[in-house]
Design an enzyme around this catalytic site. Structure first.
Site, PDB file in Angstrom:
ATOM      1  N   SER A 208       0.721  -1.255   0.055  1.00  0.00           N
ATOM      2  CA  SER A 208       0.103  -0.088   0.051  1.00  0.00           C
ATOM      3  C   SER A 208       0.807   1.181   0.344  1.00  0.00           C
ATOM      4  O   SER A 208       1.482   1.517  -0.778  1.00  0.00           O
ATOM      5  CB  SER A 208      -1.093  -0.016   1.155  1.00  0.00           C
ATOM      6  OG  SER A 208      -2.025   0.838   1.187  1.00  0.00           O
TER       7      SER A 208
ATOM      8  N   ASP B 293      -5.139  -4.032  -3.145  1.00  0.00           N
ATOM      9  CA  ASP B 293      -4.152  -3.541  -2.188  1.00  0.00           C
ATOM     10  C   ASP B 293      -3.655  -5.040  -1.399  1.00  0.00           C
ATOM     11  O   ASP B 293      -4.498  -5.782  -0.504  1.00  0.00           O
ATOM     12  CB  ASP B 293      -4.714  -2.526  -0.907  1.00  0.00           C
ATOM     13  CG  ASP B 293      -3.955  -2.020   0.048  1.00  0.00           C
ATOM     14  OD1 ASP B 293      -2.969  -2.474   0.276  1.00  0.00           O
ATOM     15  OD2 ASP B 293      -4.456  -0.890   0.379  1.00  0.00           O
TER      16      ASP B 293
END
Length: 548
Positions: free
Chosen positions: A67, A180
């Site tokens: 991320s 993610d």
């Protein structure tokens, strides 16, 4: 015999000579991996941590990110220095790189512009071309499997690694969609272990929920997601030799405007854990020398050129045809307008739509065409049918680009007491932690009551200082998907005809708040009461700086 010894000795010397460059270039000592976890805006603390590692001579031989950690890791692996990254994140205007299309296409926010921006920053490099080996962790949305990407375009891997499900659209790579990596691996120390790192330094940006309001659905969803990921995090971080947790647990992950604060917290955390880091390295190699260093990165001139190129390129990325909400404010008569418009796609920077102005005399139904660019300004043309007017009203407004907080605006309207208006506005002329002082100057041309009246008799000039006081300084409060920074408002507008000194003051007090949708899209909403020199009071609603 002597000749044989000579040839053997010469061959050994030749082999040693040829191998010297490789020995000099080779890595001695334990291999050190840096693992950067996710955390949205709080992930900016990774930059400060890297600074602490450089200052104390801790080399980074491998870097793994998830991320936001993937963004910082990718930039560092791509050759950017700590100073470079500080300038990038503090100057980053995310509202120009991210788009909120309606209807959504797999996510609320489209990251195509950000992907292009990162690709230019990284020079279009693939993972194989990076100066430091780098793996970005993603999750295959179809299979649910966690993957550490180390092939293909780095920018595409970073874009996938930061694509929070539901917020950002999934990213297509080789016929598969990825999201993610934090969904299953918030701190991927296990990836560094699988790659054979001798020493693993991992960073976890934990969210600390204290006395949460369980009646807020957003809080419940966020805490549920954290609880789901907690098991994976404990398993994976167990493989780290040092687990660093910067002191940002109570700070909002949406607060992207506080990058310098998060960077400082990361640097402080690195220093606090430094003795433990060195102890682990010395256990592997007692003779290890900690020699401070700095990754060279780019010069200020080079960095500015690259960032401008990246910003211009991101602005040119085609955006799909979309319906967007329209929130505007009539600066001539001070009333809000609400509606929607079609934009992007074949319309490019143009928008076509409808809005309603909430003012009985000058508001009403309005059709409009607008055009706008961050770098060139905006223009707006409309036709309005007011409730108390028989004929439609034609008008237009223009605004230049903001230059160091200074905004120039102009407007014309075909009906009403005001014909045109020119303004110069600086909402942050003075900026302190607890207060902001702004100033606007405007010249208004009134519509002549009698034909042939001299124009100078119909000109008004106004000076309007305004003060915003923030009781909680720079703190932002999360409210669902919004960040709010409340303030108290006070100001005075002094207007006078140009031909004579006859000041007519109007006082204003009220409350308001700076708002940020997802921490990315800024707006400012206020509600106040104005009182003129004759003690007449009116309620005024203010709206500015909102972008979608």
């Amino acid at each position: 015999m002597n000749k044989h010894k000579f040839y053997c000795g010469f061959l050994i010397f030749l082999l040693l000579f040829c191998s010297l460059p490789h020995i000099a270039a080779g890595k001695t000592g334990p291999s050190i991996a840096l693992v950067l976890g996710g955390g949205s805006a709080r992930g900016f603390s990774h930059i400060g941590l890297i600074q602490a590692l450089e200052e104390n001579g801790i080399p980074v031989d491998l870097i793994v990110g998830t991320s936001m950690g993937s963004i910082v890791a990718g930039l560092y692996a791509g050759g950017y220095s700590v100073d470079n990254m500080v300038k990038i994140v503090t100057a980053l205007n995310t509202s120009t790189l991210l788009d909120i299309p309606l209807p959504s296409g797999g996510g609320i926010v489209d990251t195509s512009g950000l992907h292009h921006y990162l690709d230019v920053l990284l020079g279009g490099k693939t993972y194989e071309q990076l100066e430091i080996p780098f793996h970005s962790v993603v999750v295959n949305l179809g299979t649910g499997k966690e993957i550490a990407l180390n092939q293909g375009k780095v920018s595409k891997g970073i874009q996938a690694s930061m694509s929070i499900p539901g917020i950002f659209s999934p990213v297509l790579i080789d016929d598969q969609y990825y999201v993610d990596g934090g969904l299953k691996n918030q701190v991927p120390a296990n990836v560094a272990a699988d790659l054979g790192a001798d020493v693993i330094i991992a960073v976890s940006i934990e969210q600390d929920y204290q006395d949460p309001n369980y009646r807020w659905i957003i809080n419940n969803l966020r805490m549920s997601l954290t609880a789901m990921m907690e098991g994976y995090t404990e398993i994976n971080t167990a493989m780290a030799d040092v687990l660093i947790v910067p002191d940002v647990g109570l700070d909002s992950p949406m607060d992207y405007q506080r990058a310098p604060y998060f960077i400082q917290q990361g640097h402080q955390a690195g220093l606090e854990y430094m003795a433990q880091i060195k102890e682990v390295i010395l256990a592997q190699d007692p003779a290890f020398e900690f020699i401070p260093y700095r990754q060279a990165g780019y010069t200020d001139a080079e960095l500015e050129r690259i960032m401008k190129e990246a910003e211009r390129g991101a602005a040119r990325v085609p955006k799909r045809f979309t319906l967007k909400p329209e929130l505007a404010f009539d600066s001539d008569y001070s009333f809000p307008k609400l509606g929607a418009k079609f934009t992007h796609g074949p319309l490019s920077w143009f928008g076509v739509g409808y809005r309603y102005g909430f003012d009985q005399e000058e508001g009403g139904h309005e059709a409009f065409i607008d055009w706008g660019s961050e770098n060139f300004g905006r223009a707006d043309v409309y036709v309005r049918q007011s409730p108390n007017r028989e004929k439609p009203t034609f008008g237009f407004s223009v605004g230049g680009p903001k230059i160091k907080e200074l905004q120039l605006e102009g407007a014309y309207v075909s009906q009403g007491p005001k014909a045109w208006q020119i303004s110069a506005i600086n909402n942050a002329l003075l900026n302190w932690p607890r207060a902001i002082a702004g100033l606007s100057l405007r010249v208004t041309g009134l519509r002549p009551q009698e034909e042939g009246a001299p124009i100078k008799e119909n000109l008004l000039m106004a000076v309007a200082p305004q003060f915003q006081v923030f009781p909680w300084r720079e703190r932002h409060f999360p409210v669902g998907f919004l960040l709010a920074r409340p303030y108290f408002l006070t100001g005075i507008t002094v207007e006078s005809p140009i031909t004579e000194l006859a000041p007519d003051p109007t006082f204003r007090v009220g409350i308001g708040s700076e708002l940020q949708l997802f921490g990315l899209y800024p707006a400012d909403i206020s509600l106040g009461v104005e009182m003129d020199s004759e003690a007449n009071t009116t309620v005024k609603f203010g709206l500015k700086s909102i972008k979608f």
